[in-house]
Write an enzyme that holds these catalytic residues in place. Structure first.
Site, PDB file in Angstrom:
ATOM      1  N   GLU A 336       5.661  15.453  46.994  1.00 15.82           N
ATOM      2  CA  GLU A 336       5.998  15.226  45.595  1.00 15.82           C
ATOM      3  C   GLU A 336       4.788  15.463  44.698  1.00 15.82           C
ATOM      4  O   GLU A 336       3.660  15.087  45.034  1.00 15.82           O
ATOM      5  CB  GLU A 336       6.578  13.825  45.369  1.00 15.82           C
ATOM      6  N   CYS A 337       5.012  16.143  43.597  1.00 16.45           N
ATOM      7  CA  CYS A 337       4.028  16.395  42.551  1.00 16.45           C
ATOM      8  C   CYS A 337       2.772  17.061  43.131  1.00 16.45           C
ATOM      9  O   CYS A 337       2.791  18.253  43.413  1.00 16.45           O
ATOM     10  CB  CYS A 337       3.698  15.103  41.810  1.00 16.45           C
ATOM     11  N   GLY A 338       1.672  16.324  43.325  1.00 14.26           N
ATOM     12  CA  GLY A 338       0.468  16.924  43.883  1.00 14.26           C
ATOM     13  C   GLY A 338       0.719  17.546  45.241  1.00 14.26           C
ATOM     14  O   GLY A 338       0.120  18.578  45.585  1.00 14.26           O
ATOM     15  N   ALA A 436       9.096  18.499  45.260  1.00 16.89           N
ATOM     16  CA  ALA A 436       9.443  18.482  43.844  1.00 16.89           C
ATOM     17  C   ALA A 436       8.366  17.743  43.064  1.00 16.89           C
ATOM     18  O   ALA A 436       7.565  16.999  43.626  1.00 16.89           O
ATOM     19  CB  ALA A 436      10.804  17.810  43.636  1.00 16.89           C
TER      20      ALA A 436
END
Length: 460
Positions: A336-338, A436
């Site tokens: 997720e994200c990073g 994501a």
């Protein structure tokens, strides 16, 4: 048993006051095992790092959108019932939440749910008698909220304090603390908030100064009675048979979790749930370790600051190759994200420098000035290791990067908390990867973790 630290708005000193009180409580505590338990309203990752550094215990996020009202109550009950003191840091202003129509997910919302008294921080800079109008407004706006007292922050002088005290006297609202302008302690920040604890070489000195403020700037004779109420009742229990079923989901599974200064955004409850389901979390560093740990059945990449450490991540070519090969071989992966950024072809930082990454997704994560922020309801557009097509989950976005190429079959379609707000579809599903920007809290969505661990087991 607990107080909740609220601000009249963002930037009034909630975190400084919270850390000062936590440090003083820690020093005052008579309990060695579980003296001070902290909580943070909302989806924040970085403030809880500072809480935990002081208390020695994981800080727990209380977010009724990412989880549920019942989960917030249970989480608070579970983790505060054995603590000598419990303190909750609020988010933004007292009544600021997910929408302007009501106070959902605000500090006030959580205070009502838990029936916890509020300590309101007032920014006294450039005001005197008007502070009474501000305090009166907050006190009467929602009579269901019990504001037990105020902390006066950024007081300029003894005369200034005298004027403020005179103005507040008719309200009969206790002054629980006074911090002078020179008491401000600067904690460095950058594009997503405070600099994480692991990167601060002088943190012990800052905490020492905060502890001094906590002990000398607050009226403990008035504060301690607010912390002395009986602990809340435990709101949940789990039978031995149900516990064994829960543990069987991940029994024998080893999940490699990326955890270092580039990847540090994890909710404590998420990590606990992995363990409660029987899985073993194997910590490793994509910066320092040359390869993935041995004998693992799944990968977990949280958020963090890969853009800040992109050069170091790029230099560790063998680690990138190890992750690339493991994913292509079919190991279930949640990012997720990073974590998503790390799995891209490259990261382009704020200076427009490009650094190669794992190259699972044919796109670059490029840093920019625009902040993407807010709750999202994510609707799955295809199956993934966590979801089935059509499933709906709540998550939160918080990033300043964007992808140069959008997947032609995105993982999610996104709606805001107000369902009429539509956002661009996002996320990637490739091999057995669920990646994501949207951060997830598994607390009230354990089926997601159940699905992921099941996929890990069947991929062994």
């Amino acid at each position: 048993m607990a107080i909740i630290i609220a601000g009249e708005r963002s930037g009034v000193g909630k975190t400084t006051v919270t850390l000062a009180l936590l440090a003083a409580m820690k020093a005052r505590s008579r309990s060695a095992e579980s003296p001070v338990q902290s909580f943070k309203v909302g989806p924040d990752y970085i403030d809880p790092m500072f809480h935990s550094y002081i208390t020695g215990l994981p800080c727990r996020n209380l977010d009724p959108v990412l989880t549920s009202e019942s989960y917030v109550k249970s989480c608070f009950a579970k983790h505060s019932q054995n603590a000598e003191y419990a303190l909750i840091e609020g988010v933004m202003g007292l009544f600021d939440g997910a929408t302007g129509k009501d106070d959902t997910a605000s500090t006030a919302h959580v205070a009502r749910l838990l029936n916890v008294p509020v300590v309101l921080i007032l920014n006294c800079a450039s005001t005197s008698r008007s502070i009474a109008a501000i305090a009166h407004g907050y006190r009467t706006f929602d009579p269901r909220i019990h504001i037990a007292g105020v902390v006066l922050n950024r007081v300029g002088s003894d005369r200034h304090l005298e004027l403020l005290t005179q103005a507040l006297e008719p309200l009969n609202l206790p002054i629980l603390g006074v911090l002078r302008r020179q008491d401000d302690i600067s904690i460095p920040d950058r594009h997503l908030g405070l600099v994480p604890t692991a990167e601060m070489s002088d943190l012990d000195g800052i905490i020492e100064r905060l502890a001094y403020l906590g002990e000398t700037c607050f009226d403990w004779e008035k504060l301690l009675p607010l912390l002395g109420s009986p602990p809340p009742p435990a709101l949940f229990s789990i039978g031995r048979e149900e516990e064994e079923i829960l543990r069987s989901r991940g029994e024998g599974l080893r999940i490699a979790i990326a955890q270092d200064k580039a990847f540090s955004f994890y909710y404590a409850d998420n990590l606990d749930l992995f363990r409660e389901m029987g899985a073993e979390l194997i910590h490793w560093s994509p910066i320092r370790d040359r390869t993935l740990p041995e004998n693992i059945q799944g990968l977990y990449f949280g958020g963090g600051f890969p853009e800040v450490f992109a050069s170091e991540l790029a230099e560790n070519k063998t680690a990138r190759e190890s992750v690339h090969n493991a994913i292509k071989s079919g190991i279930p992966t949640y990012a997720e994200c990073g974590g998503l950024m790390y799995l891209c072809d490259r990261i382009v930082d704020f200076q427009d420098q490009s650094f190669p990454m794992v190259n699972i997704f044919p796109t670059a994560a490029k840093m920019g000035k625009r902040l993407t922020l807010g709750y999202r309801q994510a609707i799955a557009l295809q199956d993934s290791p966590l979801m089935k097509k059509g499933d709906r989950i709540w998550g939160h976005e918080f990033h300043r990067s964007s992808l140069t190429e959008i997947c032609n079959q995105p993982l999610y379609s996104l709606q805001g908390y107000d369902s009429h707000l539509q956002y661009a579809s996002e996320g990637w599903q490739k091999y057995q990867v669920h990646a994501a920007y949207t951060h997830l809290h598994f607390g009230a969505q354990t089926h997601l973790l159940d699905s992921f661990l099941s996929r890990c087991r069947h991929s062994c």
